[in-house]
Design a protein around this motif. Structure first.
Motif, PDB file in Angstrom:
ATOM      1  N   LYS A   1       0.695  -1.504  -0.016  1.00 13.27           N
ATOM      2  CA  LYS A   1       0.316  -0.109   0.023  1.00 13.27           C
ATOM      3  C   LYS A   1       0.750   1.359   0.685  1.00 13.27           C
ATOM      4  O   LYS A   1       0.338   2.621  -0.507  1.00 13.27           O
ATOM      5  CB  LYS A   1      -0.945   0.151   1.004  1.00 13.27           C
ATOM      6  N   GLU A   2       1.757   1.040   0.858  1.00 16.88           N
ATOM      7  CA  GLU A   2       2.931   2.463   0.662  1.00 16.88           C
ATOM      8  C   GLU A   2       3.820   2.822  -0.498  1.00 16.88           C
ATOM      9  O   GLU A   2       3.988   3.678  -0.674  1.00 16.88           O
ATOM     10  CB  GLU A   2       3.311   1.733   1.776  1.00 16.88           C
ATOM     11  N   THR A   3       4.247   1.604  -0.997  1.00 15.45           N
ATOM     12  CA  THR A   3       5.018   1.582  -1.852  1.00 15.45           C
ATOM     13  C   THR A   3       4.213   1.862  -3.484  1.00 15.45           C
ATOM     14  O   THR A   3       4.579   3.145  -4.100  1.00 15.45           O
ATOM     15  CB  THR A   3       6.002   0.451  -2.270  1.00 15.45           C
ATOM     16  N   TYR A   4       2.989   1.766  -3.401  1.00 16.39           N
ATOM     17  CA  TYR A   4       1.934   1.989  -4.654  1.00 16.39           C
ATOM     18  C   TYR A   4       0.997   3.125  -4.160  1.00 16.39           C
ATOM     19  O   TYR A   4       0.078   3.821  -5.537  1.00 16.39           O
ATOM     20  CB  TYR A   4       1.630   1.228  -5.584  1.00 16.39           C
ATOM     21  N   GLY A   5       0.699   3.039  -3.804  1.00 18.39           N
ATOM     22  CA  GLY A   5      -0.205   4.637  -3.377  1.00 18.39           C
ATOM     23  C   GLY A   5      -1.675   4.527  -3.462  1.00 18.39           C
ATOM     24  O   GLY A   5      -2.117   5.058  -3.589  1.00 18.39           O
ATOM     25  N   TRP A   6      -1.633   2.765  -2.479  1.00 15.75           N
ATOM     26  CA  TRP A   6      -2.629   2.473  -3.283  1.00 15.75           C
ATOM     27  C   TRP A   6      -3.878   2.900  -1.665  1.00 15.75           C
ATOM     28  O   TRP A   6      -4.659   2.031  -0.749  1.00 15.75           O
ATOM     29  CB  TRP A   6      -2.570   1.213  -2.673  1.00 15.75           C
ATOM     30  N   THR A   7      -4.021   3.985  -1.570  1.00 12.38           N
ATOM     31  CA  THR A   7      -5.407   4.697  -0.145  1.00 12.38           C
ATOM     32  C   THR A   7      -6.492   4.568  -0.699  1.00 12.38           C
ATOM     33  O   THR A   7      -7.476   3.753   0.221  1.00 12.38           O
ATOM     34  CB  THR A   7      -4.951   5.761  -0.274  1.00 12.38           C
ATOM     35  N   HIS A   8      -6.823   4.208  -2.922  1.00 14.55           N
ATOM     36  CA  HIS A   8      -8.189   4.226  -2.722  1.00 14.55           C
ATOM     37  C   HIS A   8      -8.235   2.269  -3.366  1.00 14.55           C
ATOM     38  O   HIS A   8      -9.321   2.258  -4.082  1.00 14.55           O
ATOM     39  CB  HIS A   8      -8.660   5.023  -4.330  1.00 14.55           C
ATOM     40  N   VAL A   9      -7.313   1.432  -2.947  1.00 16.59           N
ATOM     41  CA  VAL A   9      -7.567   0.444  -3.479  1.00 16.59           C
ATOM     42  C   VAL A   9      -8.254  -0.851  -2.176  1.00 16.59           C
ATOM     43  O   VAL A   9      -7.552  -0.470  -1.088  1.00 16.59           O
ATOM     44  CB  VAL A   9      -6.475   0.236  -3.888  1.00 16.59           C
ATOM     45  N   LYS A  10      -8.648  -1.274  -1.994  1.00 21.79           N
ATOM     46  CA  LYS A  10      -9.220  -2.631  -1.176  1.00 21.79           C
ATOM     47  C   LYS A  10      -8.446  -3.824  -2.060  1.00 21.79           C
ATOM     48  O   LYS A  10      -9.035  -4.749  -2.660  1.00 21.79           O
ATOM     49  CB  LYS A  10     -10.368  -2.329  -1.343  1.00 21.79           C
ATOM     50  N   PRO A  11      -7.507  -4.298  -0.865  1.00 19.86           N
ATOM     51  CA  PRO A  11      -6.767  -5.762  -1.114  1.00 19.86           C
ATOM     52  C   PRO A  11      -8.179  -6.668   0.176  1.00 19.86           C
ATOM     53  O   PRO A  11      -8.535  -6.547   0.610  1.00 19.86           O
ATOM     54  CB  PRO A  11      -5.457  -5.601  -0.326  1.00 19.86           C
ATOM     55  N   LEU A  12      -7.737  -8.055  -0.921  1.00 21.95           N
ATOM     56  CA  LEU A  12      -8.593  -9.115  -0.852  1.00 21.95           C
ATOM     57  C   LEU A  12      -7.240 -10.402  -1.123  1.00 21.95           C
ATOM     58  O   LEU A  12      -7.062  -9.910  -2.265  1.00 21.95           O
ATOM     59  CB  LEU A  12      -9.899  -9.362  -0.918  1.00 21.95           C
ATOM     60  N   VAL A  13      -7.598 -11.620   0.222  1.00 18.84           N
ATOM     61  CA  VAL A  13      -6.492 -12.613  -0.027  1.00 18.84           C
ATOM     62  C   VAL A  13      -8.240 -13.774  -0.368  1.00 18.84           C
ATOM     63  O   VAL A  13      -8.979 -13.662   0.109  1.00 18.84           O
ATOM     64  CB  VAL A  13      -6.214 -12.837   0.849  1.00 18.84           C
ATOM     65  N   VAL A  14      -8.530 -14.406  -1.366  1.00 19.26           N
ATOM     66  CA  VAL A  14      -9.165 -15.647  -1.579  1.00 19.26           C
ATOM     67  C   VAL A  14      -8.133 -16.647  -1.972  1.00 19.26           C
ATOM     68  O   VAL A  14      -7.126 -16.842  -3.011  1.00 19.26           O
ATOM     69  CB  VAL A  14      -9.837 -15.291  -3.208  1.00 19.26           C
ATOM     70  N   GLN A  15      -8.360 -17.809  -0.807  1.00 20.12           N
ATOM     71  CA  GLN A  15      -7.403 -18.437  -0.895  1.00 20.12           C
ATOM     72  C   GLN A  15      -8.092 -20.160  -1.005  1.00 20.12           C
ATOM     73  O   GLN A  15      -8.411 -20.734  -0.480  1.00 20.12           O
ATOM     74  CB  GLN A  15      -6.711 -18.335   0.959  1.00 20.12           C
ATOM     75  N   VAL A  16      -7.185 -20.574  -2.560  1.00 26.71           N
ATOM     76  CA  VAL A  16      -7.633 -21.921  -3.041  1.00 26.71           C
ATOM     77  C   VAL A  16      -7.195 -23.243  -2.099  1.00 26.71           C
ATOM     78  O   VAL A  16      -6.010 -22.994  -2.106  1.00 26.71           O
ATOM     79  CB  VAL A  16      -7.663 -21.798  -4.429  1.00 26.71           C
ATOM     80  N   THR A  17      -7.967 -23.794  -1.663  1.00 23.50           N
ATOM     81  CA  THR A  17      -7.046 -24.592  -0.256  1.00 23.50           C
ATOM     82  C   THR A  17      -7.976 -26.137  -1.891  1.00 23.50           C
ATOM     83  O   THR A  17      -9.077 -26.071  -2.244  1.00 23.50           O
ATOM     84  CB  THR A  17      -8.371 -24.747   1.085  1.00 23.50           C
ATOM     85  N   ILE A  18      -7.073 -27.219  -1.127  1.00 26.09           N
ATOM     86  CA  ILE A  18      -7.726 -28.293  -2.090  1.00 26.09           C
ATOM     87  C   ILE A  18      -7.025 -29.729  -1.355  1.00 26.09           C
ATOM     88  O   ILE A  18      -6.228 -29.998  -0.788  1.00 26.09           O
ATOM     89  CB  ILE A  18      -6.628 -28.664  -3.372  1.00 26.09           C
ATOM     90  N   ASP A  19      -7.691 -30.720  -1.178  1.00 25.68           N
ATOM     91  CA  ASP A  19      -7.270 -32.577  -0.783  1.00 25.68           C
ATOM     92  C   ASP A  19      -6.286 -32.671  -1.413  1.00 25.68           C
ATOM     93  O   ASP A  19      -6.245 -32.582  -2.281  1.00 25.68           O
ATOM     94  CB  ASP A  19      -8.688 -33.547  -0.660  1.00 25.68           C
ATOM     95  N   PHE A  20      -5.260 -32.966  -0.539  1.00 21.77           N
ATOM     96  CA  PHE A  20      -4.027 -33.466  -1.631  1.00 21.77           C
ATOM     97  C   PHE A  20      -3.968 -34.748  -2.261  1.00 21.77           C
ATOM     98  O   PHE A  20      -3.180 -34.460  -2.685  1.00 21.77           O
ATOM     99  CB  PHE A  20      -2.878 -33.512   0.094  1.00 21.77           C
TER     100      PHE A  20
END
Length: 201
Positions: free
Chosen positions: A108-127
């Motif tokens: 956020k600091e590097t790119y100036g993402w004051t107006h950007v919403k970050p979100l993680v979508v973690q894809v899981t799966i049976d091994f």
């Protein structure tokens, strides 16, 4: 309406690309796959330094020199889209950055993402399902993973995403077919149609 940057994380073969393309298609997000963005250049760089173009796992030259360039390139392209108001799906493992709790704050600091919403979508799966899918895709770069399967699985279990200041959504992709309705219910997008995102029909 603020653009969203989705960090689509998960192990190799978990189906990140399938999920990422579905999200990008349904919501009109920009889709950036690190492999597509960087693989050809990475392969040539590895070869020019005496390695196989597929030699990434366990390769110190790749992890110390090449990987950072890959992610910087991916993020720079993403930032250009975000500054134009285009939401972005980033399809990349990000495993090497999981331990850095301040990673998102630093971006956020590097790119100036004051107006950007970050979100993680973690894809899981049976091994067991993961192994079957990786065998079916038959990629040379998976050879190390099969030769060191227990260590590969243990590494996935141990590398938990510790990022702070970001929401993390878990999505199980073990079923043979993606449940579109479940995907709709899981993702927190309710925006009106527009250039950055469209709601699912």
């Amino acid at each position: 309406m603020e653009p969203t940057v989705i960090f689509l994380i998960g192990s190799a073969g978990s189906g990140k690309s399938t999920i990422g393309k579905l999200i990008a298609s349904e919501y009109h997000f920009c889709y950036l796959d690190k492999d597509i963005v960087c693989n050809k250049f990475t392969g040539r760089l590895l070869e020019s330094n005496g390695y196989s173009p597929h030699d990434r796992d366990g390769n110190a030259f790749y992890s110390d020199v090449v990987m950072g360039l890959e992610y910087q390139t991916l993020l720079d392209i993403a930032n250009d889209n975000l500054q134009l108001g285009r939401s972005v799906v980033l399809d990349a493992p990000f495993l090497g950055y999981f331990a850095n709790k301040d990673y998102i704050r630093q971006l956020k600091e590097t790119y100036g993402w004051t107006h950007v919403k970050p979100l993680v979508v973690q894809v899981t799966i049976d091994f067991d399902v993961l192994k079957e899918r990786m065998q079916a895709r038959g990629l040379e770069r998976d050879a190390w993973k099969f030769d060191n399967w227990d260590a590969f699985v243990q590494g996935i279990k141990e590398k938990q995403c510790l990022w702070e200041d970001i929401e993390i959504i878990q999505l199980d992709n073990s079923p043979a077919v993606v449940d579109i309705e479940k995907l709709r219910q899981t993702l927190p997008f309710e925006q009106s149609p527009g250039p950055s995102a469209n709601p699912l029909a």
